[in-house]
Scaffold this motif. Sequence first.
Motif, PDB file in Angstrom:
ATOM      1  N   LEU A 169     -36.361-112.598 -24.699  1.00 41.71           N
ATOM      2  CA  LEU A 169     -36.459-113.993 -25.151  1.00 41.71           C
ATOM      3  C   LEU A 169     -37.726-114.232 -25.972  1.00 41.71           C
ATOM      4  CD1 LEU A 169     -35.311-115.793 -21.869  1.00 41.71           C
ATOM      5  CD2 LEU A 169     -34.035-115.626 -24.013  1.00 41.71           C
ATOM      6  N   LEU A 170     -38.774-113.472 -25.676  1.00 42.68           N
ATOM      7  CA  LEU A 170     -40.032-113.620 -26.416  1.00 42.68           C
ATOM      8  C   LEU A 170     -40.094-112.746 -27.664  1.00 42.68           C
ATOM      9  CD1 LEU A 170     -42.528-113.629 -23.390  1.00 42.68           C
ATOM     10  CD2 LEU A 170     -42.022-115.567 -24.885  1.00 42.68           C
ATOM     11  N   GLY A 171     -39.078-111.916 -27.844  1.00 37.66           N
ATOM     12  CA  GLY A 171     -39.058-111.028 -29.006  1.00 37.66           C
ATOM     13  C   GLY A 171     -40.022-109.865 -28.880  1.00 37.66           C
ATOM     14  N   LEU A 172     -40.242-109.377 -27.661  1.00 36.54           N
ATOM     15  CA  LEU A 172     -41.171-108.271 -27.415  1.00 36.54           C
ATOM     16  C   LEU A 172     -40.394-106.991 -27.111  1.00 36.54           C
ATOM     17  CD1 LEU A 172     -43.674-110.128 -25.028  1.00 36.54           C
ATOM     18  CD2 LEU A 172     -43.883-109.834 -27.509  1.00 36.54           C
ATOM     19  N   GLY A 223     -37.938-114.058  -0.662  1.00 34.60           N
ATOM     20  CA  GLY A 223     -39.097-113.179  -0.665  1.00 34.60           C
ATOM     21  C   GLY A 223     -39.552-112.802  -2.067  1.00 34.60           C
ATOM     22  N   TYR A 224     -40.600-111.972  -2.126  1.00 30.36           N
ATOM     23  CA  TYR A 224     -41.083-111.472  -3.420  1.00 30.36           C
ATOM     24  C   TYR A 224     -39.981-110.666  -4.097  1.00 30.36           C
ATOM     25  CZ  TYR A 224     -45.779-112.658  -1.751  1.00 30.36           C
ATOM     26  OH  TYR A 224     -46.880-113.324  -1.300  1.00 30.36           O
ATOM     27  N   LEU A 225     -40.062-110.564  -5.407  1.00 35.96           N
ATOM     28  CA  LEU A 225     -39.081-109.794  -6.163  1.00 35.96           C
ATOM     29  C   LEU A 225     -39.119-108.322  -5.763  1.00 35.96           C
ATOM     30  CD1 LEU A 225     -39.697-111.310  -9.723  1.00 35.96           C
ATOM     31  CD2 LEU A 225     -37.628-111.619  -8.351  1.00 35.96           C
ATOM     32  N   LYS A 226     -37.936-107.743  -5.619  1.00 33.52           N
ATOM     33  CA  LYS A 226     -37.873-106.296  -5.460  1.00 33.52           C
ATOM     34  C   LYS A 226     -38.257-105.657  -6.784  1.00 33.52           C
ATOM     35  CE  LYS A 226     -34.078-106.559  -2.114  1.00 33.52           C
ATOM     36  NZ  LYS A 226     -32.653-106.212  -1.858  1.00 33.52           N
ATOM     37  N   ALA A 227     -38.617-104.371  -6.748  1.00 30.28           N
ATOM     38  CA  ALA A 227     -39.062-103.687  -7.966  1.00 30.28           C
ATOM     39  C   ALA A 227     -38.009-103.745  -9.055  1.00 30.28           C
ATOM     40  CB  ALA A 227     -39.413-102.234  -7.632  1.00 30.28           C
ATOM     41  N   GLU A 228     -36.738-103.486  -8.692  1.00 31.40           N
ATOM     42  CA  GLU A 228     -35.677-103.498  -9.711  1.00 31.40           C
ATOM     43  C   GLU A 228     -35.430-104.904 -10.248  1.00 31.40           C
ATOM     44  OE1 GLU A 228     -33.644-103.153  -5.603  1.00 31.40           O
ATOM     45  OE2 GLU A 228     -35.426-102.398  -6.642  1.00 31.40           O
ATOM     46  N   GLN A 229     -35.558-105.934  -9.388  1.00 27.61           N
ATOM     47  CA  GLN A 229     -35.401-107.321  -9.845  1.00 27.61           C
ATOM     48  C   GLN A 229     -36.522-107.699 -10.811  1.00 27.61           C
ATOM     49  OE1 GLN A 229     -35.324-109.157  -5.892  1.00 27.61           O
ATOM     50  NE2 GLN A 229     -33.234-109.911  -6.287  1.00 27.61           N
ATOM     51  N   ALA A 230     -37.740-107.302 -10.451  1.00 30.69           N
ATOM     52  CA  ALA A 230     -38.883-107.620 -11.305  1.00 30.69           C
ATOM     53  C   ALA A 230     -38.728-106.987 -12.682  1.00 30.69           C
ATOM     54  CB  ALA A 230     -40.171-107.144 -10.644  1.00 30.69           C
ATOM     55  N   CYS A 231     -38.264-105.743 -12.728  1.00 25.72           N
ATOM     56  CA  CYS A 231     -38.092-105.050 -14.008  1.00 25.72           C
ATOM     57  C   CYS A 231     -37.005-105.708 -14.849  1.00 25.72           C
ATOM     58  CB  CYS A 231     -37.756-103.573 -13.761  1.00 25.72           C
ATOM     59  SG  CYS A 231     -39.154-102.619 -13.139  1.00 25.72           S
ATOM     60  N   GLU A 232     -35.885-106.083 -14.205  1.00 17.13           N
ATOM     61  CA  GLU A 232     -34.799-106.718 -14.945  1.00 17.13           C
ATOM     62  C   GLU A 232     -35.237-108.068 -15.516  1.00 17.13           C
ATOM     63  OE1 GLU A 232     -31.813-105.598 -15.877  1.00 17.13           O
ATOM     64  OE2 GLU A 232     -32.522-103.674 -15.077  1.00 17.13           O
ATOM     65  N   LEU A 233     -35.973-108.851 -14.710  1.00 16.54           N
ATOM     66  CA  LEU A 233     -36.465-110.147 -15.189  1.00 16.54           C
ATOM     67  C   LEU A 233     -37.483-109.951 -16.303  1.00 16.54           C
ATOM     68  CD1 LEU A 233     -36.598-113.201 -15.036  1.00 16.54           C
ATOM     69  CD2 LEU A 233     -38.190-113.012 -13.115  1.00 16.54           C
ATOM     70  N   PHE A 234     -38.327-108.928 -16.173  1.00 15.84           N
ATOM     71  CA  PHE A 234     -39.323-108.650 -17.212  1.00 15.84           C
ATOM     72  C   PHE A 234     -38.634-108.323 -18.533  1.00 15.84           C
ATOM     73  CE2 PHE A 234     -42.163-105.643 -19.442  1.00 15.84           C
ATOM     74  CZ  PHE A 234     -43.278-106.455 -19.575  1.00 15.84           C
ATOM     75  N   LYS A 235     -37.589-107.496 -18.481  1.00 18.53           N
ATOM     76  CA  LYS A 235     -36.870-107.123 -19.704  1.00 18.53           C
ATOM     77  C   LYS A 235     -36.214-108.349 -20.352  1.00 18.53           C
ATOM     78  CE  LYS A 235     -34.644-103.604 -17.734  1.00 18.53           C
ATOM     79  NZ  LYS A 235     -33.718-102.445 -17.596  1.00 18.53           N
ATOM     80  N   LEU A 259     -33.407-125.848 -15.914  1.00 19.64           N
ATOM     81  CA  LEU A 259     -33.727-124.500 -15.435  1.00 19.64           C
ATOM     82  C   LEU A 259     -34.208-123.644 -16.585  1.00 19.64           C
ATOM     83  CD1 LEU A 259     -30.663-123.988 -13.076  1.00 19.64           C
ATOM     84  CD2 LEU A 259     -33.047-124.134 -12.361  1.00 19.64           C
ATOM     85  N   PRO A 260     -35.024-122.620 -16.308  1.00 17.46           N
ATOM     86  CA  PRO A 260     -35.484-121.721 -17.376  1.00 17.46           C
ATOM     87  C   PRO A 260     -34.300-121.029 -18.044  1.00 17.46           C
ATOM     88  CG  PRO A 260     -36.735-121.386 -15.358  1.00 17.46           C
ATOM     89  CD  PRO A 260     -35.602-122.276 -15.006  1.00 17.46           C
ATOM     90  N   GLN A 261     -34.490-120.706 -19.312  1.00 15.03           N
ATOM     91  CA  GLN A 261     -33.429-120.036 -20.060  1.00 15.03           C
ATOM     92  C   GLN A 261     -33.040-118.707 -19.417  1.00 15.03           C
ATOM     93  OE1 GLN A 261     -34.453-119.594 -24.167  1.00 15.03           O
ATOM     94  NE2 GLN A 261     -32.455-118.839 -24.796  1.00 15.03           N
ATOM     95  N   SER A 262     -34.001-118.094 -18.755  1.00 16.03           N
ATOM     96  CA  SER A 262     -33.767-116.773 -18.156  1.00 16.03           C
ATOM     97  C   SER A 262     -33.254-116.854 -16.717  1.00 16.03           C
ATOM     98  CB  SER A 262     -35.082-115.970 -18.164  1.00 16.03           C
ATOM     99  OG  SER A 262     -36.083-116.660 -17.424  1.00 16.03           O
ATOM    100  N   TYR A 263     -32.980-118.079 -16.233  1.00 13.29           N
ATOM    101  CA  TYR A 263     -32.640-118.207 -14.818  1.00 13.29           C
ATOM    102  C   TYR A 263     -31.360-117.461 -14.473  1.00 13.29           C
ATOM    103  CZ  TYR A 263     -31.922-119.988 -10.162  1.00 13.29           C
ATOM    104  OH  TYR A 263     -31.745-120.064  -8.800  1.00 13.29           O
ATOM    105  N   ASP A 264     -31.409-116.731 -13.360  1.00 10.00           N
ATOM    106  CA  ASP A 264     -30.255-115.976 -12.871  1.00 10.00           C
ATOM    107  C   ASP A 264     -30.467-115.761 -11.371  1.00 10.00           C
ATOM    108  OD1 ASP A 264     -28.358-113.911 -12.188  1.00 10.00           O
ATOM    109  OD2 ASP A 264     -28.176-113.505 -14.334  1.00 10.00           O
ATOM    110  N   THR A 265     -29.433-116.041 -10.580  1.00 13.52           N
ATOM    111  CA  THR A 265     -29.566-115.899  -9.128  1.00 13.52           C
ATOM    112  C   THR A 265     -29.769-114.448  -8.696  1.00 13.52           C
ATOM    113  OG1 THR A 265     -27.154-115.809  -8.906  1.00 13.52           O
ATOM    114  CG2 THR A 265     -28.210-117.965  -8.640  1.00 13.52           C
ATOM    115  N   SER A 266     -29.506-113.513  -9.587  1.00 12.03           N
ATOM    116  CA  SER A 266     -29.725-112.099  -9.230  1.00 12.03           C
ATOM    117  C   SER A 266     -31.209-111.792  -9.060  1.00 12.03           C
ATOM    118  CB  SER A 266     -29.115-111.179 -10.286  1.00 12.03           C
ATOM    119  OG  SER A 266     -29.764-111.353 -11.537  1.00 12.03           O
ATOM    120  N   TYR A 267     -32.083-112.709  -9.501  1.00  8.74           N
ATOM    121  CA  TYR A 267     -33.524-112.498  -9.354  1.00  8.74           C
ATOM    122  C   TYR A 267     -34.063-113.135  -8.065  1.00  8.74           C
ATOM    123  CZ  TYR A 267     -32.907-111.486 -14.309  1.00  8.74           C
ATOM    124  OH  TYR A 267     -32.471-110.980 -15.508  1.00  8.74           O
ATOM    125  N   ILE A 268     -33.177-113.552  -7.175  1.00  2.07           N
ATOM    126  CA  ILE A 268     -33.592-114.099  -5.879  1.00  2.07           C
ATOM    127  C   ILE A 268     -33.527-112.988  -4.844  1.00  2.07           C
ATOM    128  CG2 ILE A 268     -33.069-115.767  -4.062  1.00  2.07           C
ATOM    129  CD1 ILE A 268     -31.787-117.548  -6.184  1.00  2.07           C
TER     130      ILE A 268
END
Length: 674
Positions: free
Chosen positions: A611-614, A594-606, A442-451
């Motif tokens: 992880l990428l050091g950005l 379904g597609y990511l909710k706005a808050e889920q997308a933002c949390e996954l983006f952060k 699984l990806p290092q960032s995997y978390d069921t909260s992003y489902i």
Amino acid sequence: MRFYTPAGLKNKIKLWSLRMIFECDGVYELVLRREDVCEFFGLSADLDKEDLPEAAKMLKDELRRLEKLESAGKIGSNANLNANLELVKNTLGLNSTERDLLEFFAITKSVGAIKELMNHIRVDTFELSYFISKVLGIRLNLVKSALKTSSALLSCKIIRLDKCRYKPDFNDLIEFCDENLPFNLLELKKPSIDELFAGILRKCSASKLEISDFEHLDIKVNDVLKYLQNCQKGANILLHGLPGTGKTEFCKMIAKELGKELYEVAFCDEDGDNLNALARFSSLICANALLDEKNSIILFDEIEDIFGKKSLSKALINRTLEENAVPTFWLTNDVFGMDDAYIRRFDMVIEFKIPPKARRKELIASYTKGSVGEKTINKLAKNKDIAPALISSASKVLNALKVEDEKERNKLFATLINGNLNAQGKLRIESKKSKKTKGVELPQSYDTSYINTSVDPQAMVAGIKERPNARICIYGVPGTGKSAYAKYIARELGREIIIKKASELLGMYVGENEKNIARAFREAKEKKAVLCFDEVDSFLGERSTAVRSWEVSMVNEMLVQMESFNGVFIATTNLCESLDKASLRRFDMKIEFGYLKAEQACELFKKECELLGLEVNAGALERISSLRALTPGDFAAVKRANAFCPISSADNFANRLKDEVRLKNAENSKKIGF
């Protein structure tokens, strides 16, 4: 060029050849055209037309002389050939006519002068009996009986007749099961029957294994031994399983315990070229006729090349399974490719699995002769893909190299094992630092909260842990994490996951799909693994709209397997609406991702930026929250590109995600038109 003629056979070959010359049109002219043939018959090599009558008279005089010698029993013979023909005659129960025909066929295939003439003889199977009767001076009715399919000569498949409608060359009409047999009959001195037929029968070496080495099989070895000792007729035992699991060694061990010789039916010729299905099966029938049923066992390997071939008659296969005299082991790596009608005819069907961990430890210790440390053995033995043959081959290299340093020996042995596993596409044996569960990555960032789903993913996993018997359908748009969640469930359960896609299970032959589906469920059951069918709509399409019978039978097989499967089965699909209605009732739960909710997308983006050091900024987050069709799969796609086109900043990351969504939306909105 002069023709070589075996000792004692010159008069006999001349007699047969002269009869052919005066019986067959065009052959006489051949004699006069070929210098070497003329020399064989004692004629001048430069005959003119005016010499032809004299040459013909000379040949007819020679024919009369030879026929007088034949009548007096003084035509001559070859002692070596006679002895070997008697061996074959007694072994196969040939009568004297069949023995004489075998001699004739062997000589015409192996002796230059008559072989050259035979290349110009045109005769079909209807004329064959008459032709041979004239050449050998044998009564026609006897020859006809000897050439019947039911005769001892033809039924044992030692020779085959090419029953073509056109007239082939004589040498193409007659085919030996073992192409070296004609030469062996002439050349070998006092051979055994297996030496004479070395092209189709190969005596196996003795086994070094004991009964205890096969205690992990479902059936008791002593039961197999007792059956083979007591069966009144030839037994047929089917052995199937992965390569390297010891099927051949098992046969050798059984033969050793019974005090019998084990013979393998050849699957390739002496040049290493594979024999076709008909040639191999003919060799098996011939082996049954040649070997002593009380003191021999036959090993017939790679039978998947035999069953299902249209070139072989089902009646012939079934009759062989029912009437063979010599006990036979039939070996295959893939029993699912065989028709059930054949499988039912086997007395025993034994599956060979990779031995359990405790037995794998014993095998490694035994094969390596104590040269590998206990820690290394324990680590290697945990891998369920290590077959006995793999341990044996790696140990052979290790023992030959005689590495003195213990640490280096352990490292080398593990490297040899890993190299083989890697080449097979199997999971390598990882060091202690690696805690990967087999097949679960699984990806290092995997978390069921992003489902994005109406069901609590964590609560469902907890429920499955309490009651590990579930059939779940996860549906939704691509990229929403359906397959990843199936892997997550397997990881949380501490189990292996088996993921099957349409490309792996859909075959080109009728019935193959159903067998592949059944095999997948069986594999999951045996390994106690989580089974996931990706793109399950390929297997569970609506039966009412099916246009082919196999589409219906495939769905039926899926439903039966799902109903009887007592484990965790997960089906994923992008097209839930196309599933058969009856299949939907078989699932305990149907969950939409379904597609990511706005808050889920933002949390996954952060998290991905971290992880990428950005460094994340408000502008990037705002762009992410505005995307209405973003999935975890989009993040994965952009991150894969980062490997060769690095992401320079959070803004760059956000823009790439926006492009992914724009492209996806554009593809979804395309219309077909002109």
